[in-house]
Design a protein around this motif. Structure first.
Motif, PDB file in Angstrom:
ATOM      1  N   ALA A 123      -9.853   4.955  -2.234  1.00 40.98           N
ATOM      2  CA  ALA A 123      -8.892   6.023  -1.956  1.00 40.98           C
ATOM      3  C   ALA A 123      -7.575   5.508  -1.383  1.00 40.98           C
ATOM      4  O   ALA A 123      -6.519   6.090  -1.599  1.00 40.98           O
ATOM      5  N   GLY A 124      -7.618   4.401  -0.643  1.00 43.95           N
ATOM      6  CA  GLY A 124      -6.409   3.842  -0.053  1.00 43.95           C
ATOM      7  C   GLY A 124      -5.842   2.694  -0.868  1.00 43.95           C
ATOM      8  O   GLY A 124      -6.354   2.343  -1.931  1.00 43.95           O
ATOM      9  N   ASN A 125      -4.786   2.082  -0.343  1.00 44.44           N
ATOM     10  CA  ASN A 125      -4.099   1.007  -1.061  1.00 44.44           C
ATOM     11  C   ASN A 125      -4.813  -0.340  -1.000  1.00 44.44           C
ATOM     12  O   ASN A 125      -4.594  -1.201  -1.856  1.00 44.44           O
ATOM     13  N   ASP A 126      -5.654  -0.558   0.001  1.00 40.42           N
ATOM     14  CA  ASP A 126      -6.197  -1.882   0.253  1.00 40.42           C
ATOM     15  C   ASP A 126      -7.026  -2.442  -0.895  1.00 40.42           C
ATOM     16  O   ASP A 126      -7.080  -3.657  -1.090  1.00 40.42           O
ATOM     17  N   MET A 127      -7.677  -1.574  -1.650  1.00 41.46           N
ATOM     18  CA  MET A 127      -8.556  -2.033  -2.722  1.00 41.46           C
ATOM     19  C   MET A 127      -7.857  -2.121  -4.073  1.00 41.46           C
ATOM     20  O   MET A 127      -8.512  -2.206  -5.113  1.00 41.46           O
ATOM     21  N   TRP A 128      -6.541  -2.129  -4.042  1.00 40.51           N
ATOM     22  CA  TRP A 128      -5.774  -2.220  -5.283  1.00 40.51           C
ATOM     23  C   TRP A 128      -4.739  -3.338  -5.184  1.00 40.51           C
ATOM     24  O   TRP A 128      -4.047  -3.459  -4.187  1.00 40.51           O
ATOM     25  N   PHE A 129      -4.643  -4.140  -6.236  1.00 42.29           N
ATOM     26  CA  PHE A 129      -3.521  -5.074  -6.339  1.00 42.29           C
ATOM     27  C   PHE A 129      -2.250  -4.308  -6.684  1.00 42.29           C
ATOM     28  O   PHE A 129      -1.155  -4.666  -6.266  1.00 42.29           O
TER      29      PHE A 129
END
Length: 369
Positions: A53-59
């Protein structure tokens, strides 16, 4: 690291071994490198449903600063107005360690490599819309170099992360927005399963502009009936699959065919002696062959691996009767060519400008329908 050329996607041994299925063909040659993990396989705990849901798990995703796919080679103009598509891109193998069967997300080296891969492989799609590229606990390269059950278990575990990321992607993207799917090598493998499990026979299939499933063998008869989309037969087609595996000539792919013939497809039927899907990236799948004059630009790095330029008309392309894409005489694009004139690590860069134009044109045609 961030300043180095995207296309260390052709640097170090990582790029030589990032081939998943293809590397299994050269198992005997690579065994001595001992990439197979020595650790006991430990089943990964499933992520909670909100993990992506957040930015941390996306490049890369809308609103996240520093999208690696925004990189452009010299001479490639930035799109004045980005396209309206949402792009889901799955990166190839970047973890070559032996300590784990699945790459931990805090492994700095593999995460940096993945960012570099995205700069080289996902950048052709960036002008077509908003890029979504998930981080995931990828299977280690050693998972492809063993017959141990842990290898398949690691791939299955990695795919569960991709499923969760894709479900979050679909939930967040506007319900009527067109979608482009793309992946290479291990990323393409996961994409084949994603098409089978999340696209085939479902309403979302109508939103797919195209799926670029590159660097992984797909059986026309044993896999595609379960993947939900047909092959692209021309640049105007939408809701279709583009796929190829690049070889210079003379191409030596007998060992690859041997491994392919020993497997079953998604239909449960043997892949043995079935044609692999090959859609020519120089003409959008309209014909098996295209002359080099149709090549709008091959991506080649400079000597310092800092930037890269596009070379127009560098190679032709021709799908042979087995489903491999032949590119004529071996081009001087870089030193990381696999045995048998296998240009796997260059599948996208060989046709960088054509892939970019293809995605933009298909999106235009999709929006006109």
């Amino acid at each position: 690291m961030a300043r180095k050329f995207l296309y260390i996607v052709a640097a170090l041994i990582v790029l030589v071994i990032a081939g998943g299925f293809i590397i299994r063909i050269y198992e005997s040659e690579l065994t001595e490198l001992a990439f197979v993990p020595t650790a006991k396989f430990e089943k990964q705990a499933a992520f909670e449903p909100s993990k992506y849901a957040g930015n941390d798990m996306w490049f890369a995703r809308p609103g996240k600063i520093g999208n690696p796919a925004d990189w452009l080679p010299t001479g490639a103009a930035k799109a004045e107005i980005p396209g309206s598509a949402a792009i889901f891109f799955v990166h190839p193998t970047s973890y070559i360690g032996r300590d784990y069967w699945n790459a931990p997300l805090n492994d700095t080296q593999s995460q940096d490599r993945a960012r570099l891969f995205l700069r080289g492989l996902a950048s052709p799609f960036a002008s077509a819309g908003e890029m979504w590229a998930p981080r995931y606990r990828q299977a280690a390269i050693g998972a492809f170099l063993t017959t141990k059950p842990e290898g398949q278990q690691a791939l299955d575990a990695a795919y569960q992360d991709i499923l969760l990321a894709f479900d979050e992607f679909v939930a967040k993207v506007q319900k009527d927005r067109p979608i482009i799917l793309a992946g290479h090598s291990q990323g393409a493998l996961h994409l084949t399963h994603l098409l089978k499990d999340r696209v085939a026979g479902k309403p979302i299939a109508k939103r797919i502009v195209a799926a670029y499933v590159v660097g992984w063998p797909i059986s026309v008869t044993a896999d595609m009936p379960k993947m939900g989309l047909p092959a692209c037969t021309g640049p105007d087609d939408t809701g279709c699959i583009m796929a190829w595996q690049s070889f210079a000539e003379p191409a030596e792919y007998d060992r690859m065919v041997k491994v392919y013939n020993a497997t079953n497809g998604f239909t449960g039927q043997p892949r043995k002696d079935t044609a692999m899907l090959c859609t020519n990236p120089l003409n959008g799948g309209a014909a098996p062959a295209a002359l080099m004059k149709a090549n709008l630009g091959t991506l080649k790095p400079d000597d310092k691996m800092i930037t890269g330029a596009l070379i127009v008309g560098a190679v032709p392309a021709r799908c042979d009767n087995k489903g491999f894409l032949l590119i004529g005489d071996p081009p001087e694009i870089g030193p990381y060519v696999l045995p048998g004139n296998n240009y796997h690590v260059y599948d996208f860069p060989l046709f960088w400008a054509n892939v970019r134009a293809d995605a933009a044109w298909r999106l235009r045609k999709y929006l006109q329908k």
